[in-house]
Design a protein around this motif. Structure first.
Motif, PDB file in Angstrom:
ATOM      1  N   THR A 207      29.036  13.927   7.517  1.00 56.11           N
ATOM      2  CA  THR A 207      30.434  13.523   7.658  1.00 56.11           C
ATOM      3  C   THR A 207      30.550  12.003   7.688  1.00 56.11           C
ATOM      4  OG1 THR A 207      30.796  15.493   8.988  1.00 56.11           O
ATOM      5  CG2 THR A 207      32.499  13.795   9.069  1.00 56.11           C
ATOM      6  N   PRO A 208      31.279  11.406   6.741  1.00 51.59           N
ATOM      7  CA  PRO A 208      31.421   9.950   6.746  1.00 51.59           C
ATOM      8  C   PRO A 208      32.475   9.489   7.757  1.00 51.59           C
ATOM      9  CG  PRO A 208      32.623  10.869   4.906  1.00 51.59           C
ATOM     10  CD  PRO A 208      31.932  12.026   5.598  1.00 51.59           C
ATOM     11  N   HIS A 209      32.348   8.255   8.171  1.00 50.79           N
ATOM     12  CA  HIS A 209      33.347   7.626   9.029  1.00 50.79           C
ATOM     13  C   HIS A 209      34.282   6.824   8.129  1.00 50.79           C
ATOM     14  CE1 HIS A 209      30.600   8.651  12.198  1.00 50.79           C
ATOM     15  NE2 HIS A 209      29.702   7.789  11.793  1.00 50.79           N
ATOM     16  N   MET A 210      35.557   7.106   8.202  1.00 53.58           N
ATOM     17  CA  MET A 210      36.553   6.346   7.439  1.00 53.58           C
ATOM     18  C   MET A 210      37.112   5.271   8.364  1.00 53.58           C
ATOM     19  SD  MET A 210      36.095   7.986   4.731  1.00 53.58           S
ATOM     20  CE  MET A 210      37.247   7.189   3.675  1.00 53.58           C
ATOM     21  N   GLU A 211      36.968   4.017   7.960  1.00 56.12           N
ATOM     22  CA  GLU A 211      37.349   2.907   8.815  1.00 56.12           C
ATOM     23  C   GLU A 211      38.146   1.871   8.045  1.00 56.12           C
ATOM     24  OE1 GLU A 211      34.015   1.856  11.532  1.00 56.12           O
ATOM     25  OE2 GLU A 211      32.868   2.933  10.018  1.00 56.12           O
ATOM     26  N   VAL A 212      38.525   0.816   8.737  1.00 52.80           N
ATOM     27  CA  VAL A 212      39.222  -0.309   8.135  1.00 52.80           C
ATOM     28  C   VAL A 212      38.462  -1.567   8.530  1.00 52.80           C
ATOM     29  CG1 VAL A 212      41.383  -1.595   8.058  1.00 52.80           C
ATOM     30  CG2 VAL A 212      41.429   0.884   8.291  1.00 52.80           C
ATOM     31  N   ASP A 213      38.082  -2.382   7.542  1.00 55.61           N
ATOM     32  CA  ASP A 213      37.335  -3.597   7.848  1.00 55.61           C
ATOM     33  C   ASP A 213      38.269  -4.716   8.298  1.00 55.61           C
ATOM     34  OD1 ASP A 213      38.494  -4.721   5.583  1.00 55.61           O
ATOM     35  OD2 ASP A 213      36.678  -4.620   4.376  1.00 55.61           O
ATOM     36  N   THR A 214      37.727  -5.918   8.485  1.00 54.40           N
ATOM     37  CA  THR A 214      38.528  -7.029   9.009  1.00 54.40           C
ATOM     38  C   THR A 214      39.595  -7.524   8.046  1.00 54.40           C
ATOM     39  OG1 THR A 214      36.867  -8.593   8.247  1.00 54.40           O
ATOM     40  CG2 THR A 214      36.710  -7.835  10.539  1.00 54.40           C
ATOM     41  N   GLU A 215      39.491  -7.135   6.807  1.00 57.84           N
ATOM     42  CA  GLU A 215      40.515  -7.498   5.822  1.00 57.84           C
ATOM     43  C   GLU A 215      41.523  -6.369   5.641  1.00 57.84           C
ATOM     44  OE1 GLU A 215      40.748 -10.571   4.759  1.00 57.84           O
ATOM     45  OE2 GLU A 215      38.979 -10.974   5.991  1.00 57.84           O
ATOM     46  N   ASN A 216      41.462  -5.372   6.533  1.00 64.12           N
ATOM     47  CA  ASN A 216      42.344  -4.206   6.508  1.00 64.12           C
ATOM     48  C   ASN A 216      42.135  -3.362   5.244  1.00 64.12           C
ATOM     49  OD1 ASN A 216      44.132  -2.617   7.911  1.00 64.12           O
ATOM     50  ND2 ASN A 216      45.946  -3.590   7.051  1.00 64.12           N
ATOM     51  N   THR A 217      40.881  -3.362   4.761  1.00 65.93           N
ATOM     52  CA  THR A 217      40.499  -2.594   3.586  1.00 65.93           C
ATOM     53  C   THR A 217      39.747  -1.350   4.040  1.00 65.93           C
ATOM     54  OG1 THR A 217      40.256  -4.657   2.363  1.00 65.93           O
ATOM     55  CG2 THR A 217      39.221  -2.688   1.410  1.00 65.93           C
ATOM     56  N   PRO A 218      40.100  -0.180   3.528  1.00 63.42           N
ATOM     57  CA  PRO A 218      39.372   1.038   3.916  1.00 63.42           C
ATOM     58  C   PRO A 218      37.907   0.966   3.490  1.00 63.42           C
ATOM     59  CG  PRO A 218      41.422   1.575   2.783  1.00 63.42           C
ATOM     60  CD  PRO A 218      41.209   0.098   2.632  1.00 63.42           C
ATOM     61  N   GLU A 219      37.029   1.474   4.342  1.00 62.42           N
ATOM     62  CA  GLU A 219      35.609   1.550   4.017  1.00 62.42           C
ATOM     63  C   GLU A 219      35.017   2.801   4.635  1.00 62.42           C
ATOM     64  OE1 GLU A 219      33.473  -1.843   5.533  1.00 62.42           O
ATOM     65  OE2 GLU A 219      33.845  -1.329   7.604  1.00 62.42           O
ATOM     66  N   THR A 220      33.887   3.203   4.097  1.00 66.88           N
ATOM     67  CA  THR A 220      33.193   4.394   4.577  1.00 66.88           C
ATOM     68  C   THR A 220      31.838   3.979   5.129  1.00 66.88           C
ATOM     69  OG1 THR A 220      34.263   5.713   2.867  1.00 66.88           O
ATOM     70  CG2 THR A 220      32.306   6.647   3.887  1.00 66.88           C
ATOM     71  N   SER A 221      31.442   4.568   6.252  1.00 66.94           N
ATOM     72  CA  SER A 221      30.108   4.323   6.807  1.00 66.94           C
ATOM     73  C   SER A 221      29.486   5.654   7.202  1.00 66.94           C
ATOM     74  CB  SER A 221      30.187   3.388   8.014  1.00 66.94           C
ATOM     75  OG  SER A 221      30.934   3.979   9.055  1.00 66.94           O
ATOM     76  N   HIS A 222      28.172   5.648   7.362  1.00 67.08           N
ATOM     77  CA  HIS A 222      27.446   6.873   7.692  1.00 67.08           C
ATOM     78  C   HIS A 222      26.492   6.659   8.863  1.00 67.08           C
ATOM     79  CE1 HIS A 222      28.760   9.245   4.223  1.00 67.08           C
ATOM     80  NE2 HIS A 222      28.723   8.103   3.549  1.00 67.08           N
ATOM     81  N   ASP A 223      26.798   5.747   9.762  1.00 69.62           N
ATOM     82  CA  ASP A 223      25.885   5.513  10.872  1.00 69.62           C
ATOM     83  C   ASP A 223      26.101   6.544  11.986  1.00 69.62           C
ATOM     84  OD1 ASP A 223      28.382   4.180  11.294  1.00 69.62           O
ATOM     85  OD2 ASP A 223      27.486   2.934  12.861  1.00 69.62           O
ATOM     86  N   TRP A 224      24.996   6.957  12.585  1.00 67.22           N
ATOM     87  CA  TRP A 224      24.986   7.929  13.672  1.00 67.22           C
ATOM     88  C   TRP A 224      23.901   7.525  14.664  1.00 67.22           C
ATOM     89  CZ3 TRP A 224      28.415  11.884  14.265  1.00 67.22           C
ATOM     90  CH2 TRP A 224      29.232  12.190  13.166  1.00 67.22           C
ATOM     91  N   VAL A 225      24.013   8.024  15.886  1.00 64.26           N
ATOM     92  CA  VAL A 225      23.029   7.741  16.924  1.00 64.26           C
ATOM     93  C   VAL A 225      22.436   9.075  17.399  1.00 64.26           C
ATOM     94  CG1 VAL A 225      22.627   6.683  19.182  1.00 64.26           C
ATOM     95  CG2 VAL A 225      24.394   5.744  17.652  1.00 64.26           C
ATOM     96  N   LEU A 226      21.117   9.172  17.337  1.00 65.58           N
ATOM     97  CA  LEU A 226      20.431  10.351  17.854  1.00 65.58           C
ATOM     98  C   LEU A 226      20.080  10.076  19.318  1.00 65.58           C
ATOM     99  CD1 LEU A 226      19.247  13.161  17.012  1.00 65.58           C
ATOM    100  CD2 LEU A 226      17.047  11.976  16.793  1.00 65.58           C
ATOM    101  N   VAL A 227      20.536  10.945  20.199  1.00 66.21           N
ATOM    102  CA  VAL A 227      20.282  10.801  21.629  1.00 66.21           C
ATOM    103  C   VAL A 227      19.351  11.928  22.061  1.00 66.21           C
ATOM    104  CG1 VAL A 227      21.322  10.692  23.922  1.00 66.21           C
ATOM    105  CG2 VAL A 227      22.543   9.746  21.960  1.00 66.21           C
ATOM    106  N   VAL A 228      18.190  11.552  22.585  1.00 65.44           N
ATOM    107  CA  VAL A 228      17.154  12.491  23.009  1.00 65.44           C
ATOM    108  C   VAL A 228      16.979  12.314  24.507  1.00 65.44           C
ATOM    109  CG1 VAL A 228      14.751  13.190  22.654  1.00 65.44           C
ATOM    110  CG2 VAL A 228      16.039  12.160  20.753  1.00 65.44           C
ATOM    111  N   GLU A 229      17.199  13.396  25.281  1.00 66.06           N
ATOM    112  CA  GLU A 229      17.170  13.268  26.740  1.00 66.06           C
ATOM    113  C   GLU A 229      16.494  14.451  27.406  1.00 66.06           C
ATOM    114  OE1 GLU A 229      21.067  10.972  28.078  1.00 66.06           O
ATOM    115  OE2 GLU A 229      21.558  12.792  26.958  1.00 66.06           O
ATOM    116  N   ALA A 230      15.800  14.153  28.487  1.00 62.47           N
ATOM    117  CA  ALA A 230      15.203  15.182  29.344  1.00 62.47           C
ATOM    118  C   ALA A 230      15.764  14.971  30.747  1.00 62.47           C
ATOM    119  CB  ALA A 230      13.690  15.061  29.353  1.00 62.47           C
ATOM    120  N   PRO A 231      16.059  16.069  31.457  1.00 62.00           N
ATOM    121  CA  PRO A 231      16.639  15.910  32.808  1.00 62.00           C
ATOM    122  C   PRO A 231      15.661  15.280  33.793  1.00 62.00           C
ATOM    123  CG  PRO A 231      16.263  18.232  32.267  1.00 62.00           C
ATOM    124  CD  PRO A 231      15.886  17.411  31.070  1.00 62.00           C
TER     125      PRO A 231
END
Length: 176
Positions: free
Chosen positions: A152-176
């Protein structure tokens, strides 16, 4: 993606950072400063902060030698051998947490034996602060396991108010 700089500092062993678009708004009276307040990655700094503030981030050690994040493969099957697309850090003492920032669609191989059990693994969306469960989680701390970023892409707006797509994600690995 601008927000990636914060993850590179935090997971790379840095101890502070800043977030700015520079001073270009000062250079022109035709370019008011307030137009930058809700553009680009600025609104997402809150989600970066929320991810780290309730976790023992001070226990994370940068994974420069790829003992936790053992391999990264792009969706085209190209094996990545540098840190341009992914950066990781994990708890080398207690085995309680690991975080991997991915900049593009990719598959990461994580050595789960570095963690305590049971291991909860989930994807974190850096644009809205939501978690996505990963089937099979929690995992046992045996061998390596591959995780593919959501498509799933992220639809965003850059600093020039131009639409852009990104694909960054964060994997979170945790043990209690």
């Amino acid at each position: 993606v601008e927000r990636g700089l914060n993850y590179r500092v935090a997971l790379g062993g840095g101890f502070g950072g800043t977030y700015t678009y520079g001073c270009d708004w000062l250079q022109s009276s035709n370019n008011p400063w307030d137009k930058y307040l809700n553009l680009g990655a600025k609104p997402h700094i809150r989600f970066f902060s929320e991810l780290f503030k309730n976790r023992p981030w001070w226990d994370l050690t940068p994974d420069w030698n790829h003992k936790f994040l053992t391999a990264t493969t792009l969706k085209e099957g190209l094996l990545i051998e540098d840190n341009n697309y992914t950066i990781a850090a994990y708890d080398t003492v207690h085995g309680k947490s690991g975080i991997v920032y991915c900049t593009v669609i990719q598959t990461v191989t994580i050595d789960l034996s570095k963690m305590s059990e049971p291991i909860k693994v989930q994807w974190y969306d850096p644009t809205n602060g939501n978690f996505i469960s990963i089937p099979g989680s929690p995992f046992k701390n045996r061998n390596t396991h591959q995780f593919t970023t959501p498509a799933t892409p992220h639809m965003e707006v850059d600093t020039e108010n131009t639409p852009e797509t990104s694909h960054d994600w964060v994997l979170v690995v945790e043990a209690p």
